[in-house]
Each structure stands twice: as C-alpha cells, then as structure tokens.
Design a protein around this motif. Structure first.
Motif, short mmCIF file in Angstrom:
data_model
loop_
_atom_site.label_atom_id
_atom_site.label_comp_id
_atom_site.label_asym_id
_atom_site.label_seq_id
_atom_site.Cartn_x
_atom_site.Cartn_y
_atom_site.Cartn_z
N GLU A 1 0.96 -1.39 -0.03
CA GLU A 1 0.13 0.10 -0.07
C GLU A 1 0.87 1.34 -0.04
OE1 GLU A 1 -3.87 0.07 2.37
OE2 GLU A 1 -2.67 -1.56 3.29
N ARG B 1 0.69 4.20 -2.70
CA ARG B 1 0.51 5.48 -2.20
C ARG B 1 1.59 6.43 -2.76
NH1 ARG B 1 -0.35 4.06 2.65
NH2 ARG B 1 -2.71 3.50 2.39
N ASN B 2 2.67 6.17 -2.61
CA ASN B 2 3.90 7.21 -3.06
C ASN B 2 4.07 7.04 -4.62
OD1 ASN B 2 4.29 7.51 -0.40
ND2 ASN B 2 5.75 5.67 -0.04
N ASP C 1 -1.02 0.32 5.99
CA ASP C 1 -0.05 -0.71 4.96
C ASP C 1 -0.21 -2.11 5.71
OD1 ASP C 1 1.77 -1.08 3.08
OD2 ASP C 1 3.59 -0.72 4.31
N LEU D 1 -5.76 -2.92 0.25
CA LEU D 1 -6.04 -1.51 -0.53
C LEU D 1 -7.62 -1.45 -0.80
CD1 LEU D 1 -4.82 0.84 -1.86
CD2 LEU D 1 -4.80 -0.43 -4.21
N ASP E 1 -9.27 3.71 0.01
CA ASP E 1 -7.82 4.03 -0.09
C ASP E 1 -7.71 4.57 -1.53
OD1 ASP E 1 -7.20 3.21 2.48
OD2 ASP E 1 -6.70 1.15 1.95
#
Length: 181
Positions: A126, A130-131, A172, A176, A180
């Motif tokens: 995750e 996300r990054n 995390d 997901l 999210d």
C-alpha cells in the motif's frame, strides 16, 4: 446492462435445478466454462497526444508476496474468510496468484511501454502504491486477489490484496480498500 451488469458471470446457472436443492448441486456456469473479463485495448487512443509517445503509459500492480504453499495458503484463506482477524499476518496467508507477475509484464509489453511501472512482489505494498505518481499513467492494471465488501468480518468495502508491509501500520496492512483508492 443496469443492475444485471453487477452480477458476476460465474454466478449464472446453466440449467434449471429442482427448487430447494442444495446449492452445491446447482449447475453454475463457472463449473463448465473458464471465465475472464476481457479488456479492450482498442478503445485506447494511440495518437501522439502524450508528449511524443505513441503508446499508452502502463503501471502494473500486483503479484503480492503472500503464502508460499498451496496448503498453507488455503488454511489462511479459511482463517480470513471464516471470521479470523484482518491483520497483516492473516492477509499474508492468502494464496498467491500463479503467473500474475508475468501477466503484468506481458501487458506492459503488449502496450509497447518500455518504461512501464511494475510494483510486484515486495514492492506491491500500500505504501508503494500511495507513493507512486499514478496520474501520469494511461493504464493501471491490478493482478491480485480481490475481496468483496462484507465478505470478511471487519472489512466493509471491496479491497485488493497487496503485500503486507508494516504489521503495526493499519495504512499498510496489505488491503487496498476502495476508500484508499
């Protein structure tokens, strides 16, 4: 169309069954046919509108690092789906999907994107999703297990299974969720 579009093809019945019979004896379509949901690449615009690119940008996410063996994996699935706790350890016991990473690689190749982003295995967390700046991609593909909302205690929304990261971080945990996304 409409509400019928949400019915999974695997749930279709191929012949009439006697009323009141056990569902295990029902003639489900999935028992006779292999089913898949095709993705049409023909609808993608391949004109040179992407800053000089003739192929769509591709990001493939999936093939998470999960249970290594089939028996262990099925025990984990039963534990999760029969009301076990939803933590990183339980998610990690779900079965891996054989060939998922190769599927993502081939999708990137088929689209002609030599710079495809692949978040697979230990990188399919995750936090990594996300990054990543996914806004620059035209095609996102997930090759992983999916969970239906409400099918698992403590999970009220649909989720995609990723590699569990930090077991102490609920952001995390390897799930997901729709919110999210």
């Amino acid at each position: 169309g409409g509400s019928l579009a949400s019915v999974p093809m695997a749930a279709l019945v191929t012949r009439d069954s006697a009323h009141g019979k056990d569902l295990r004896e029902t003639a489900w379509l999935v028992r006779r046919q292999a089913l898949s949901t095709p993705v049409s690449l023909g609808m993608l615009d391949t004109a040179d509108t992407r800053g000089g690119r003739n192929s769509p940008r591709f990001a493939g996410i999936g093939a998470p690092t999960l249970a290594p063996g089939e028996v262990l994996a099925m025990r984990g699935v039963r534990r999760v789906l029969r009301g076990g706790s939803l933590d990183a350890r339980a998610v990690a016991q779900m079965p891996s999907l054989p060939g998922a990473e190769q599927e993502l690689v081939r999708l990137g190749e088929a689209l002609g994107d030599r710079d495809a982003l692949l978040l697979t295995g230990a990188r399919a967390t995750e936090a990594d999703v996300r990054n990543a700046d996914l806004s620059r991609f035209d095609v996102l593909a997930f090759a992983t297990n999916g969970l239906v909302g409400g099918a698992v205690r403590g999970l009220g929304e649909p989720s995609l299974v990723l590699t569990p990261g930090n077991a102490d971080d609920p952001m995390d945990d390897g799930l997901l969720t729709a919110s999210d996304i």
